[in-house]
Design a protein around this motif. Structure first.
Motif, short mmCIF file in Angstrom:
data_model
loop_
_atom_site.label_atom_id
_atom_site.label_comp_id
_atom_site.label_asym_id
_atom_site.label_seq_id
_atom_site.Cartn_x
_atom_site.Cartn_y
_atom_site.Cartn_z
N HIS A 182 0.81 -1.22 0.00
CA HIS A 182 0.00 0.00 0.00
C HIS A 182 0.84 1.27 0.00
O HIS A 182 0.28 2.37 0.10
CB HIS A 182 -0.95 -0.01 1.19
N GLY A 183 2.16 1.14 -0.12
CA GLY A 183 3.03 2.30 -0.21
C GLY A 183 3.64 2.48 -1.58
O GLY A 183 3.89 3.61 -2.03
N PHE A 184 3.87 1.36 -2.27
CA PHE A 184 4.51 1.42 -3.59
C PHE A 184 3.65 2.22 -4.57
O PHE A 184 2.45 2.00 -4.67
CB PHE A 184 4.73 0.00 -4.14
N GLY A 185 4.28 3.16 -5.26
CA GLY A 185 3.59 4.01 -6.22
C GLY A 185 3.03 5.28 -5.61
O GLY A 185 2.79 6.26 -6.33
N VAL A 186 2.84 5.28 -4.29
CA VAL A 186 2.18 6.40 -3.62
C VAL A 186 3.15 7.20 -2.77
O VAL A 186 3.16 8.43 -2.82
CB VAL A 186 1.02 5.87 -2.74
N LEU A 187 3.96 6.52 -1.96
CA LEU A 187 4.88 7.20 -1.06
C LEU A 187 6.23 7.45 -1.74
O LEU A 187 6.62 6.74 -2.66
CB LEU A 187 5.10 6.37 0.21
N GLY A 188 6.92 8.48 -1.26
CA GLY A 188 8.22 8.83 -1.82
C GLY A 188 8.10 9.85 -2.94
O GLY A 188 7.08 9.91 -3.64
N GLU A 189 9.14 10.64 -3.12
CA GLU A 189 9.14 11.69 -4.15
C GLU A 189 8.91 11.11 -5.54
O GLU A 189 8.18 11.67 -6.36
CB GLU A 189 10.47 12.45 -4.10
N GLN A 190 9.54 9.96 -5.81
CA GLN A 190 9.41 9.32 -7.11
C GLN A 190 8.27 8.28 -7.14
O GLN A 190 7.98 7.72 -8.19
CB GLN A 190 10.72 8.60 -7.48
N GLY A 191 7.69 7.99 -5.97
CA GLY A 191 6.67 6.96 -5.90
C GLY A 191 7.22 5.57 -5.67
O GLY A 191 6.51 4.57 -5.85
N ALA A 192 8.48 5.48 -5.26
CA ALA A 192 9.10 4.17 -5.06
C ALA A 192 8.70 3.51 -3.75
O ALA A 192 9.15 2.40 -3.45
CB ALA A 192 10.62 4.29 -5.15
N GLY A 193 7.89 4.18 -2.94
CA GLY A 193 7.32 3.55 -1.77
C GLY A 193 8.04 3.84 -0.47
O GLY A 193 8.76 4.83 -0.33
N CYS A 194 7.84 2.94 0.49
CA CYS A 194 8.34 3.15 1.86
C CYS A 194 9.85 3.29 1.93
O CYS A 194 10.37 4.08 2.72
CB CYS A 194 7.89 2.00 2.76
N ALA A 195 10.56 2.50 1.14
CA ALA A 195 12.02 2.57 1.18
C ALA A 195 12.50 3.97 0.81
O ALA A 195 13.40 4.52 1.44
CB ALA A 195 12.63 1.53 0.24
N GLU A 196 11.89 4.55 -0.22
CA GLU A 196 12.26 5.91 -0.61
C GLU A 196 11.77 6.92 0.42
O GLU A 196 12.50 7.86 0.78
CB GLU A 196 11.67 6.24 -1.98
#
Length: 389
Positions: A207-221
């Motif tokens: 539920h984080g991939f594509g949404v979170l992070g500046e580039q959308g890379a998810g929780c890791a980003e």
């Protein structure tokens, strides 16, 4: 009592407890508006967070690949099903997530079972957040490793259990964004604890991939965790990516280990190549169209503001998952049904998906929604809750 009679009794009991589930019949593409069982609804229960499931570029890529490769993949990845499109998707996902390699799985459930069971066994220990997704819990239980659950997002609770463990391998497993609560795991603290305790950290970033992070890379980003800090990164492609399937990203050794030992990977027919092509197209949109994420973040803030103005007390979440705790299963179901009568699809989440006495409405927002959609939902919700609660 015959075996069938015992099954029927269990079904009757589930109905009496207001826990019975039914399948809505979708008659349209995913979107902010959908047709279900012949009626049109505003859709507030989809995980298609960026509105990519019906994106024209994604559809075109799927259609072209079906023309080129046909429909079925014909076999498992290790036999004859690993197409150039699968391989390209793995390479692009690895680059996008900043990991050495990626391995595709047919579903997130299979990925979680496969990863955990390939990495730990009877001499090992697996530590899981109490609110982890069912697939993670099942993976831990089936692994044969000593299975321990720690209090939700409680790093001290986990640290105590890790310190007491003498297991050969220690695997910490958490959701990046918890699917029924919408909150994030404290990944920075968990990564530091894992390194201190010589344990692996695995994150399900469905539920984080594509949404979170500046580039959308998810929780890791989002938490700025590299491969060493977060060595096992799993995510799905059927939510914000709008496609289907799942992947795990990590080191060369990790991926080769899974290819050799992850049974749900080895013994499963590969995803259709056209699905991989669709995922490649959606990944390009995620990278290039930041406005979708920005709009989604705006809508999340708008929904929370409108709910607060109407006196609706949401659970704490800054993600697209906005739960409203009701408690009683019958009441949650009644509110969901009343919303449906006014043209809003909002899921009533009840045990065993969530703990007893924590039934809730799980409201999900997407980039396809508008402020007016949200305003209408909040007004209807406030009116219904005033009548039923």
């Amino acid at each position: 009592m015959s075996p069938l009679d015992s099954l029927a009794a269990a079904l009757t009991q589930r109905k009496q407890q207001h826990l019975y589930r039914s399948r809505p019949l979708l008659e349209s593409a995913q979107g902010a508006r959908v047709c279900v069982d012949g009626k049109n609804y505003h859709n507030f229960c989809s995980n298609d967070y960026l509105g990519l499931a019906n994106h024209p570029q994604v559809i075109a890529a799927f259609q072209q690949a079906a023309n080129d490769y046909g429909v079925g993949s014909g076999g498992s990845h290790l036999v004859c099903g690993h197409s150039r499109l699968h391989h390209q998707l793995e390479e692009e996902l690895a680059a996008f997530t900043g990991r050495d390699r990626v391995l595709l799985f047919s579903t997130g459930y299979m990925a979680n079972l496969g990863i955990i069971n390939a990495l730990v066994g009877k001499q090992d220990a697996v530590f899981e957040d109490k609110l982890n997704h069912a697939s993670l819990l099942d993976g831990g239980l089936l692994s044969g490793a000593k299975f321990q659950r720690f209090l939700h997002n409680d790093v001290a609770s986990l640290a105590k259990k890790l310190s007491a463990s003498t297991a050969t391998r220690k695997l910490i497993v958490v959701d990046g964004v918890f699917s029924m609560d919408g909150d994030c795991a404290p990944l920075t603290e968990l990564a530091a604890l894992a390194q201190q305790q010589n344990a692996w950290l695995m994150v399900d970033d469905a539920h984080g991939f594509g949404v979170l992070g500046e580039q959308g890379a998810g929780c890791a980003e989002h938490f700025q965790l590299d491969q060493q800090q977060l060595p096992i990164l799993m995510a799905t492609l059927g939510k914000a990516a709008g496609s289907f399937g799942a992947f795990v990203a990590g080191s060369e050794v990790l991926i080769e280990t899974l290819i050799q030992f992850a049974r749900p990977y080895i013994y499963t027919t590969a995803l259709p190549p056209a699905v991989a092509a669709a995922s490649l197209a959606s990944l390009a949109v995620i990278r290039d169209d930041r406005a979708r994420r920005q709009k989604l973040q705006h809508l999340i803030g708008h929904f929370k503001q409108q709910a607060q103005a109407q006196g609706i007390a949401l659970m704490p979440s800054d993600t697209a998952i906005q739960p409203l705790l009701i408690g009683d299963s019958a009441k949650a179901l009644a509110i969901s049904q009343a919303l449906a009568a006014q043209g809003f699809m909002v899921g009533a989440i009840r045990p065993p998906t969530v703990p007893n006495n924590t039934a809730r409405l799980r409201i999900t927002l997407t980039a396809d929604h508008s402020e007016q959609h949200i305003n209408d939902l909040v007004v209807a919700l406030a009116q219904i809750m005033a009548e039923l609660c």
